[in-house]
Each structure stands twice: as C-alpha cells, then as structure tokens.
Design a protein around this motif. Structure first.
Motif, mmCIF file in Angstrom:
data_model
loop_
_atom_site.group_PDB
_atom_site.id
_atom_site.type_symbol
_atom_site.label_atom_id
_atom_site.label_comp_id
_atom_site.label_asym_id
_atom_site.label_seq_id
_atom_site.Cartn_x
_atom_site.Cartn_y
_atom_site.Cartn_z
ATOM 1 N N PHE A 12 0.825 -1.209 0.000
ATOM 2 C CA PHE A 12 0.000 0.000 0.000
ATOM 3 C C PHE A 12 0.855 1.254 0.000
ATOM 4 C CE2 PHE A 12 -4.031 1.938 0.590
ATOM 5 C CZ PHE A 12 -3.826 3.053 1.369
ATOM 6 N N PHE A 13 1.884 1.269 0.819
ATOM 7 C CA PHE A 13 2.676 2.491 0.923
ATOM 8 C C PHE A 13 3.719 2.613 -0.170
ATOM 9 C CE2 PHE A 13 1.402 4.938 4.471
ATOM 10 C CZ PHE A 13 0.765 4.070 5.337
ATOM 11 N N SER A 14 4.032 1.515 -0.864
ATOM 12 C CA SER A 14 5.039 1.643 -1.915
ATOM 13 C C SER A 14 4.539 2.478 -3.075
ATOM 14 C CB SER A 14 5.457 0.262 -2.408
ATOM 15 O OG SER A 14 4.323 -0.418 -2.903
ATOM 16 N N LYS A 15 3.207 2.538 -3.248
ATOM 17 C CA LYS A 15 2.686 3.391 -4.321
ATOM 18 C C LYS A 15 2.789 4.859 -3.958
ATOM 19 C CE LYS A 15 -0.897 -0.050 -5.001
ATOM 20 N NZ LYS A 15 -2.311 -0.301 -4.730
ATOM 21 N N LEU A 16 2.730 5.157 -2.681
ATOM 22 C CA LEU A 16 2.622 6.551 -2.273
ATOM 23 C C LEU A 16 3.965 7.237 -2.133
ATOM 24 C CD1 LEU A 16 -0.050 6.300 0.541
ATOM 25 C CD2 LEU A 16 -0.391 7.056 -1.784
#
Lengths: 136, 738
Positions: free
Chosen positions: B169-173
């Motif tokens: 989830f956080f790797s996209k952000l």
C-alpha cells in the motif's frame, strides 16, 4: 555497492573545551598558529594546550607543533602519545531484499600536550597578531 | 346665610371634620411613600452605594424588609471574579475549553506563554521565539550543552494490517521518481521495530504536493526470519505535520475502499520533545530514573539463598537439585535495557550511535523527586563518571562499543503500544498528583532521589536518536515520547536539569546550520509554504514597516529592479521563458511603475501554487527532459565576505567572471539596468553560519537554466544579490539531498 548508501561513523570525543584544538585536514597552519598565540599569551590561566588529530590530519598537527616550537625559540615542552580509535560505518540498503551491514575499522590518532617551561618569556622579535595590536 | 362670626366652638363638630385629616397624617407617617425604594427612606448620611447589591451593607433593622423586596428583582451577579483569581492556571484551563475550537493549546502552553511570544500557526498556538535574544546564542548552546524544543503538534496516525498489505500500500505513495531513491517502508533497517525511518509521501500527483513524514514499526524479535511474518498483523505509527493532515486523510480514505487497511488517528496521542546537543544524554540521565538498586538487591538475595542452600546441601545429600529459577522474558529484557542505559554514559555524542535507534524505559514520575537546579548553563560532563568504579567503567566501555555496532529490537519493546495502558495512565493522573502533593506537604525536607521504594506506577517512555549533519556532526540529539497527561512534569524536570528551551525561530536556525531544509519554510512543493512562519509573521512585519517609512528614507526597490522584495515569487520565473532579452524586462518594469502601491495585492493572488522539485546527485547525471518545469534545491556558501539574506536573487556568471573568481582575483561588480545576467532562482533562508564561518543559505534553481548553462556550471559558482542593493557576492553551490 550501488544498492547501498554509505553512512560514515563519527569519533566519540567530548565537546571541545577552552584548551583543546582539534585539527582537520582542511584547516590551514596559519590559523592554528593564531589560535595558539592567543592561548599562550593572553590567557595566563591556561596551563596546557591539547592537540588532537585523526588519520590524514596527523601530518598537519605535527607540522603545527614544530612550527610553534621554532616561533617561541624552544621554550615549550611537547609530549606526544598515539593511540587507535574504533570507528563504525554503516551500509544502508536501498532495496527491500538486502540487510544492513555495519563495518568496524581502525584509525590512528595522536595527542600532543603543549606546556610552557618555567623560564617562558615572550620573544621580542615576534610579531604578535592579537586584537590589541590590530588597533595600533 | 349667617353674616356673623360664631361665638361658640362645638368640639364634636370640630373634631369630626378634622379626624379624617388626622387619620391620613398618621397612616402616612407609618407607611412609606409612593415610588421610592426602602433604602431611600434613610437619611442621607446613612445611605451607601453598595446597599443596592450587597445586603450586608444595609443597617440591621432594615435587612428583613429589604430582603423581601430584593426577592422580586434580585441584583445581577457579576460574572467576573477578581482579575487575580481569573488568571490562575486552573481557571485559565476552563476558559480555554470554551475557546479551543479555533486554535488548540499544547499541554505545556501556560509554561510557554509566560516566557515566549506565541503565534497562531497551523491551527495551533505555538511558541515562535523566546523573550531573550537567542538567535546567535542558540548555536553555542546546541554545540556545547543542550537545547529542548516542544514538538507535540505533530499528529500521530496508526495503521493496522498484515505486513505484506502495508508494504504494497505504501510503496505506491512514496516518492521514488526523483533522482535519489527515498527508502520505502519495507526496508529491513526499520522492519523489526528497532529504528525510526523517514521518507516522503506524494499527496497529490496533479498538483505536485509532497511532504515528509516519520514512522516506527511494531516489535519483532531481532533474530527471527522476516518471511514468517508476512501474513501476521502489525502496526505502524506515522508522524506528520498538521498542515498536510487533511490531505493525507483524504488520500488514504479514497484509496482504502475495500478496507484493505485500518487507518485512524491515535487515541490519547503521546507528546514529543526534541533535545539537541552533546549534553542531552546527561540531561536525560538526571530525569529518567528507575530503581537500579532494586534489581541489584534481588540478585544479592538470590546469591544469599544459593549459599544457604549449598550449606544445607552438604548435610542432606538426598535432596534433589534446587529448582533453577527460570528468568521470564520480561526480566531478561529489563536487564538488557538497564545495562544499555548505564553504558550510554560512556557515549559523549549522540551522533556516534546508529541513526534512528530506539530505547524504551519504564520510568518513575519525575514529580516524586526534585531535580537539583543546574547552575547557569554549565557543562557537567564529569558528573556521571565519578560514581563508577574501575571495573564498572571497563564493563560499560565494552558494552558501549557493542551498541554502536548492533542495536537489537529487544531494546525497543514497550508498553506504549497498548491502548489500555494509555487509558489507565490518563485516568490515574489526578489521583497520583494529589497523593504526591499530600505526602510532600507533610515532610520537612523535599524529596531527594534515593534508593528507597517508590509506588508501583511506572510510565513507559520511548527515546529515539535523531541524526544531525553528516559532515559536521552538529545537531544530533534525542527525541522523547511521553504518554498524554505527563508532559508538564517531564518538561519542568528537563528544564531544571540544564536544557535551555527555545522557540520555532531558533529551531529553524539550527536546522539550516546542519544543511537540511526545515519543513514549512523551505518546501516549495507543499501549500504549507504560504502558511509558514516566514510568510505570516516576518514578511508581513517588514512590508508594513516599509510602507510606513518616508519615501526618501526607505530602500527603493524599483530602482534595483526587485519586484517582490518581501517574499520569493517563483511563478514569475516560469512565465518569462527567456530572461536575456531586455525588452521583456522593460515591459515588466513599466507595469510595475503604474502599480507602485498595489504591489502586495498583485502578489497575493499568485500565492497558491506549488512547484515541482527534483533532486540531483551530480551535474553529470542531469536528465535532459526539457519539457518538465522543475526546481532543484541547493545549499550556497559564500566565498568571500558577505552574509546572504532571505529573498536574494541568484544569477549565473559569465565565463570571464567565473575565471576571475576561481583564480581568487578581485571581483567587484554591481548591478545596473542594462544587465545581462539571467535570473535563475531565489533564496528561502539565509544567514551567517557560525559553524562554517561564512555566509550560508538554502535556495532553489530552475532546472532549464542549469541545463543551458552547463559550461558555466562546471565550477559550480553562482552570484548572489541581496534585496538591499546592487552588489554581487560570489558563492559556491552544492546539491541538497533532503
């Protein structure tokens, strides 16, 4: 080692007191001599000056100490001691597969103590560049 | 009709005609008159002003009668108490609750309000600067002793999910497209919960809003295999600046449609103080304290028992072996943490520890013992080494070197992660404070720290190391995370033990000395740039002062060709595509000549844009995508004398000038109207750096101009012109990596 980021390790020494001079490779010998002049002449409470250097800067520290001796016509006493210092570096990974690595390495250090001899007098030929003389 | 006077008077007739009058006279004498009040029936020398609202000022005989009258129309009670009682801390807190919807007070607000200038920023009331003059002096304090700053306005959010889901989830952000890769959340440095990480989040791709944040993972044993924990639920705590809070929450709620992650604000948020300087370890050792000797007593008792058992075993050999007391995990972890805490005394600089390492401690309430007041800002480095014996010194030296090499996650396991412990601590504050005050009032002498038993309550506390600059070693320290409700007691104890409190202006200065950018003031890529302290406080004051002064006595900015003297205007750089033509300069000058008084109004409409920022490692690694407009952050150091100030203009030199500068020849050049230098960028914060001994600043350069003038950039020289005048100062620049 493109996947790693390098973080250098700092030597673990106390913050500098009034007596101390820490020598780095970028500092000029002229500025070191100015600082030592102030400490020896203006501040009579100072009994000894400590000079520390690590690695590449050992040469500079030795040059500075010997130049001081010549300037004051051999009225100073120099005592030296060498030691090794442990430094810890770290390689921080940029990707998620790799683990961090810490590296231990050793470096040589020098410690010079400068004291005044009992018959210490300020030589007359010397041009002392202190703040009082600048006004004149 | 009788024409003669009567000779006789009949009494009955006379009295009968006069009784009516007499009766009336009597009745009127007894009763009071028509419309006047009872108090007005008194003679004038007995009347008092306060009788109208205070019964005790009325003479005693009339009180009952007046009470009946006052019952119909009671006097208005004055809501206001005396000014002195209104300004006591308890009453001020009640008044605050009425006002707290507009801007929020921190827990230590009342202590700060007496000693610092407070301003409204980001929806909070924060301390901007101290009452003393500490701009230049805070460098000395941060380099030789310690300095403390209240950071609890940063908001904390919690995410709970499986480990794999969180990482994806956080790797996209996270911002990975810029030249330097920022570390992702799943990096093995941070996964085990022993260290804190920091990175950048993209909040809005179209509008190019990016902001930094810090995070901590949950606890995992250090030697375990990470792949076993892929499908287990774990927690993250995120700290983010309040200016970007709403954008974060909207983003994550929009992406989290299927309840992939549970994301919510932490209940009962912990407070956060940051202590900077080499004596920060010393300060913490005085305040954070738990019973060392109790643990030693336990061991002594165990040894005594073993000796007794051995003596008895000689007599009865048939007895089985004694039960070896297995140490629980908690006890062993406690022992390790106490050893680590003691060995920290041998470390003189917090910079020599690993970056971002975390220690957790269970600590006694500092209100129970009084901390000796430190003398005026003296160093006491020899303090902690006096009380150790020689054997102990050797033991802790070895440990202190092991710590710098390896920091296991068992040092960071703490009870702060539990919801229920935080609730219990909050609910139990009033009771404990009362008890402590009662006991202290009975004693003759105040409590000094001793080895006697203390009550059972212990407060879990986290200590996080923060790294300073990587070249100078300046600006490193510790962050202390404290549960809610105990902030004031820890703050007062820390200040008494030697740390000097500072405001936001001094904190900003210390960050720029290390070479890093300070969040709202130096970040163009977030809209909080226009809500920062430099915009709202400093530039407004300067502009108002400038408008008040007489024309002949103030700086003539038109003459020097400066359009926005009080705040940098980056959008004007993007409009003019070619800065070399003199025609374009003339047009802009004419338009500004007409609107001499309305300069501020023109500029305010442009102040909503954010700009794209890219990071570069070397000049050789510049990519030649000329389509994208972006700015590059740089750090500037002056070569010759001169202090670089805010909103200064940046220019590139010509070939001849750069040759002069590198050969250290005299360089005297001034700006004139027919100048051929091209405007390249602005400075956002500038000052005279005491760590380096020369002028220093942080600014931004336009990327297109860098690519065009690559030949001139080989020596990496830039010309700086302050808003005061027309002199060019030569300076060197380097690319910023934060």
């Amino acid at each position: 080692m493109d996947n790693y980021q390098f973080a250098i390790g700092f030597p673990n020494h106390l913050p500098p007191k009034r007596n101390d001079i820490y020598v780095s490779s970028k500092r000029s010998v002229k500025s070191l001599l100015k600082r030592a002049d102030k400490l020896l002449i203006e501040e009579t409470k100072v009994k000894q000056i400590n000079v520390y250097a690590l690695g590449k800067a050992i040469n500079k520290a030795i040059d500075f100490a010997l130049d001081l001796q010549e300037k004051y016509c051999n009225q100073l006493k120099l005592t030296t001691s060498t030691s090794t210092v442990e430094l810890f570096d770290e390689y921080q990974p940029k990707t998620e597969d790799l683990e961090p690595i810490t590296q231990k390495r050793y470096n040589s250090a020098i410690h010079i103590k400068i004291t005044r001899k009992y018959n210490f007098q300020i030589p007359q030929n010397q041009q002392i560049t202190t703040s009082q003389n600048k006004k004149n | 009709m009788s024409e003669y006077n009567p000779t006789l008077v009949s009494l009955n007739d006379f009295l009968n005609s006069r009784t009516k009058e007499l009766k009336k006279l009597r009745s009127e004498l007894n009763t009071r008159r028509g419309n006047c009040q009872l108090t007005q029936t008194l003679p004038k020398h007995l009347r008092r002003r306060t009788m109208s609202h205070d019964i005790h000022r009325v003479p005693y005989r009339m009180r009952k009668h007046i009470e009946k009258e006052m019952g119909k129309n009671p006097p208005r009670k004055s809501k206001l108490k005396s000014r002195q009682s209104r300004r006591k801390p308890n009453n001020m807190l009640k008044e605050y609750e009425r006002r707290s919807k507009k801007h929020v007070w921190l827990e230590t607000h009342i202590w700060h309000a007496k000693r610092m200038h407070m301003h409204r920023l980001f929806g909070y009331k924060l301390a901007y600067r101290t009452n003393e003059k500490l701009l230049r002096g805070c460098y000395k304090l941060a380099a030789r002793s310690s300095v403390i700053y209240d950071e609890s306005y940063y908001q904390c959010y919690e995410c709970v999910a499986k480990q794999q889901n969180l990482i994806t989830f956080f790797s996209k952000l996270i911002d990975n497209q810029s030249g330097i890769n920022f570390k992702t959340i799943g990096n093995r440095l941070f996964l085990r919960g022993n260290r804190q990480g920091s990175s950048r989040i993209i909040l809005d791709r179209e509008k190019k809003v990016v902001c930094p944040f810090r995070f901590i993972w949950d606890y995992i044993p250090f030697d375990s295999n990470i792949e076993e924990y892929k499908n287990k639920t774990r927690k993250i705590w995120i700290w983010i600046h309040p200016a970007c809070r709403t954008l974060l929450v909207d983003l994550i709620n929009s992406l989290n449609t299927k309840n992939y992650i549970s994301f919510h604000e932490l209940e009962n948020q912990p407070c956060r103080f940051s202590i900077i300087g080499p004596s920060s370890i010393n300060v913490l050792q005085k305040v954070l304290w738990f019973d060392f000797e109790k643990d030693n007593e336990k061991e002594k008792e165990k040894e005594k028992e073993k000796e007794i058992i051995k003596d008895n075993a000689m007599e009865t050999e048939t007895e089985t072996e004694t039960e070896t007391e297995t140490e629980t995990e908690e006890d062993s972890a406690l022992k390790k943490r106490t050893m680590v805490w003691k060995s920290l005394k041998k470390i003189n600089k917090p910079a020599s520890l690993l970056e971002g390492c975390i220690l957790s401690l269970d600590v006694i309430n500092p209100k129970e013992f009084t901390v000796k007041r430190a003398r005026e800002r003296e160093q006491e480095f020899q303090f902690h080494q006096k009380n150790l014996t020689r054997i102990e010194k050797d033991k802790y030296e070895k440990l202190s070197k092991k710590i710098q090499y390896k920091w296991s996650s068992e040092f960071s396991k703490s009870k702060l992660w539990d919801k229920q412990t935080r609730k219990k601590l909050l609910n139990g504050i009033e009771r404990t404070n009362k008890k402590i005050d009662e006991e202290a009032s009975k004693k003759l002498f105040p409590n000094v720290r001793s080895s006697k038993a203390y009550p059972n309550q212990k407060i879990p506390v986290l200590i996080v190391q923060t790294a300073g600059s990587k070249t100078l070693g300046f600006g490193s320290g510790f962050d202390v995370i404290i549960p809610k409700g105990y902030a004031k007691q820890f703050w007062v104890a820390l200040v008494h033990s030697g740390a000097v409190p500072i405001g936001m202006r001094e904190r900003h200065r210390i960050e720029t000395e290390t070479g890093r950018r300070f969040f709202p003031d130096d970040f163009i890529e977030a809209p909080s740039f226009y809500q920062s302290a430099t915009k709202l406080i400093v530039s407004e004051k300067e502009s108002q002062k400038w408008e008040k002064t007489h024309k002949g006595k103030r700086v003539n900015y038109k003459k020097f060709g400066i359009n926005s003297p009080f705040f940098p205007d980056f959008s004007s750089l993007l409009k003019s595509s070619t800065n070399h033509n003199n025609d374009n300069d003339k047009d802009t000058d004419n338009s500004n000549n007409n609107n001499s008084k309305n300069t501020n109004q023109i500029q305010t409409t442009q102040y909503t844009n954010t700009f794209n920022v890219e990071f570069v490692e070397n000049i050789n690694s510049l990519k030649t995508n000329i389509d994208s407009e972006s700015f590059i952050p740089i750090t500037i150091t002056a070569i010759q004398k001169g202090s670089l100030k805010r909103n200064a203009h940046l220019y590139f030199p010509t070939k001849d000038e750069s040759n002069k500068i590198t050969k250290k020849l005299k360089f005297n050049q001034k700006w004139s109207k027919n100048d051929n230098h091209c405007l390249v960028g602005f400075i956002t914060t500038g000052m005279f750096s005491l760590a380096r001994g020369c002028g220093f600043a942080i600014g931004f350069i336009r990327k297109k101009d860098l690519i065009k003038n690559q030949n001139a950039c080989k020596n990496s020289i830039v010309l700086v012109r302050n808003t005061n005048g027309a002199i060019f100062y030569p300076a060197k620049f380097e690319f910023c990596k934060n």
